[in-house]
Design a protein around this motif. Structure first.
Motif, PDB file in Angstrom:
ATOM      1  N   ALA A 225     -18.865  38.744   5.475  1.00 13.51           N
ATOM      2  CA  ALA A 225     -18.342  39.719   4.517  1.00 13.51           C
ATOM      3  C   ALA A 225     -17.023  40.317   4.996  1.00 13.51           C
ATOM      4  N   VAL A 226     -16.934  40.578   6.292  1.00 16.94           N
ATOM      5  CA  VAL A 226     -15.729  41.183   6.854  1.00 16.94           C
ATOM      6  C   VAL A 226     -14.551  40.210   6.817  1.00 16.94           C
ATOM      7  N   ILE A 227     -14.815  38.945   7.153  1.00 16.36           N
ATOM      8  CA  ILE A 227     -13.742  37.943   7.127  1.00 16.36           C
ATOM      9  C   ILE A 227     -13.135  37.853   5.730  1.00 16.36           C
ATOM     10  N   ILE A 228     -14.005  37.821   4.714  1.00 19.62           N
ATOM     11  CA  ILE A 228     -13.530  37.677   3.334  1.00 19.62           C
ATOM     12  C   ILE A 228     -13.008  38.999   2.774  1.00 19.62           C
ATOM     13  N   GLY A 229     -13.813  40.040   2.908  1.00 23.61           N
ATOM     14  CA  GLY A 229     -13.533  41.280   2.186  1.00 23.61           C
ATOM     15  C   GLY A 229     -12.687  42.303   2.898  1.00 23.61           C
ATOM     16  N   THR A 230     -12.492  42.146   4.219  1.00 18.69           N
ATOM     17  CA  THR A 230     -11.681  43.126   4.939  1.00 18.69           C
ATOM     18  C   THR A 230     -10.465  42.473   5.591  1.00 18.69           C
ATOM     19  N   ALA A 231     -10.708  41.530   6.507  1.00 21.79           N
ATOM     20  CA  ALA A 231      -9.587  40.898   7.212  1.00 21.79           C
ATOM     21  C   ALA A 231      -8.662  40.157   6.249  1.00 21.79           C
ATOM     22  N   MET A 232      -9.234  39.257   5.435  1.00 18.69           N
ATOM     23  CA  MET A 232      -8.416  38.491   4.489  1.00 18.69           C
ATOM     24  C   MET A 232      -7.850  39.391   3.392  1.00 18.69           C
ATOM     25  N   ALA A 233      -8.719  40.237   2.802  1.00 21.78           N
ATOM     26  CA  ALA A 233      -8.297  41.067   1.677  1.00 21.78           C
ATOM     27  C   ALA A 233      -7.213  42.065   2.076  1.00 21.78           C
TER      28      ALA A 233
END
Length: 291
Positions: free
Chosen positions: A223-231
């Motif tokens: 979730a963090v890779i998609i929704g925080t780091a990437m976003a």
């Protein structure tokens, strides 16, 4: 066009990760979830900035402003948003936050950095905001019965904090040479500082309450890779190429993308929401055309 595509990509990342964070919300408190997703994101971006990217020395002025932007936009903004969720529910919180954030951003951008929108761009902003509001109302009619005056104040404060963080980020990109990865990392450091202080003051539990901890941490990492780091990186890339108010408006399109995610997962989507989604995409098209 690069900025608009980056903003829409960030909105898509948030729409996908929202499903994962919804599951994680059963194991973590809101502040604890915010803390750990910030920590994991910082770890990912540290690798990106220190190993995979060339060194990017920044002045103390840039560091100070980006830290302040993260403290306000991520630290306080998310905290106010979570408080509003507890008071008035997700439907009304999203309605207020996603309606006021682009407007606050446009007004602050005008006052702070002299950035204004054309009438065509204002039309696109209005179409997106109106459509998102109607979609949320259709999807969450039962939640609209909640009422707590303080909840509306928290939601408005969340929108204001988002706007402040957005305009400061835009100002830094237009005034200095910096990349989206380093800017995201510094903003996250500012946000995690505020969140840590709030965690200590409220004495909340740091670790998740779950029977399968390994599965929970793996889900958090995804979730963090998609929704925080990437976003967040895509959001910073958007601010480096596009007006702050347009970016903030396109980010609100995550509500529309969430319907696409629901459809992809086999869930039934209301025909009215499909119509309003088309109108929202029309507003997005106007913003792209008149960039």
């Amino acid at each position: 066009m690069i900025g608009e595509i980056a903003a829409l990509s960030a909105a898509l990342c948030w729409a996908v990760s929202a499903r994962l964070f919804q599951v994680l919300g059963k194991a973590f408190s809101p502040l604890a979830l915010n803390f750990w997703k910030g920590c994991v994101s910082i770890g990912i971006l540290l690798v990106m900035t220190q190993v995979m990217l060339p060194a990017a020395p920044l002045s103390l002025t840039v560091w100070a402003w980006l830290l302040f932007s993260g403290a306000i936009g991520i630290g306080l903004g998310d905290t106010f948003f979570f408080q509003a969720l507890n008071k008035i529910g997700d439907a009304q919180t999203i309605l207020i936050a996603e309606t006021f954030a682009p407007v606050f951003t446009a007004l602050l951008a005008l006052a702070w950095i002299g950035e204004w929108l054309s009438w065509q761009q204002w039309l696109g902003v209005a179409l997106v905001i109106l459509s998102v509001d109607v979609i949320v109302k259709i999807q969450k009619r039962t939640a609209l019965t909640l009422f707590a005056p303080s909840g509306y104040v928290y939601a408005a404060l969340a929108a204001l904090c988002q706007a402040v963080g957005a305009v400061i980020s835009r100002d830094m990109f237009t005034s200095y040479q910096l990349d989206a990865f380093n800017a995201s990392l510094i903003r996250l450091l500012g946000g995690i500082g505020i969140i840590t202080v709030l965690m200590l003051l409220t004495k909340q539990q740091w670790l998740p309450k779950t029977e399968n901890k390994i599965k929970t941490w793996r889900l958090l990492a995804l979730a963090v890779i998609i929704g925080t780091a990437m976003a967040l990186t895509l959001q910073m890339l958007a601010f480096s190429h596009t007006k702050a108010a347009i970016v903030q408006t396109l980010l609100a399109a995550s509500v529309v993308f969430s319907l696409g995610v629901a459809w992809a997962l086999g869930e039934k989507v209301n025909s009215k929401t499909t119509l309003w989604s088309a109108l929202a995409l029309t507003g997005v098209g106007i913003l792209l055309w008149f960039d």
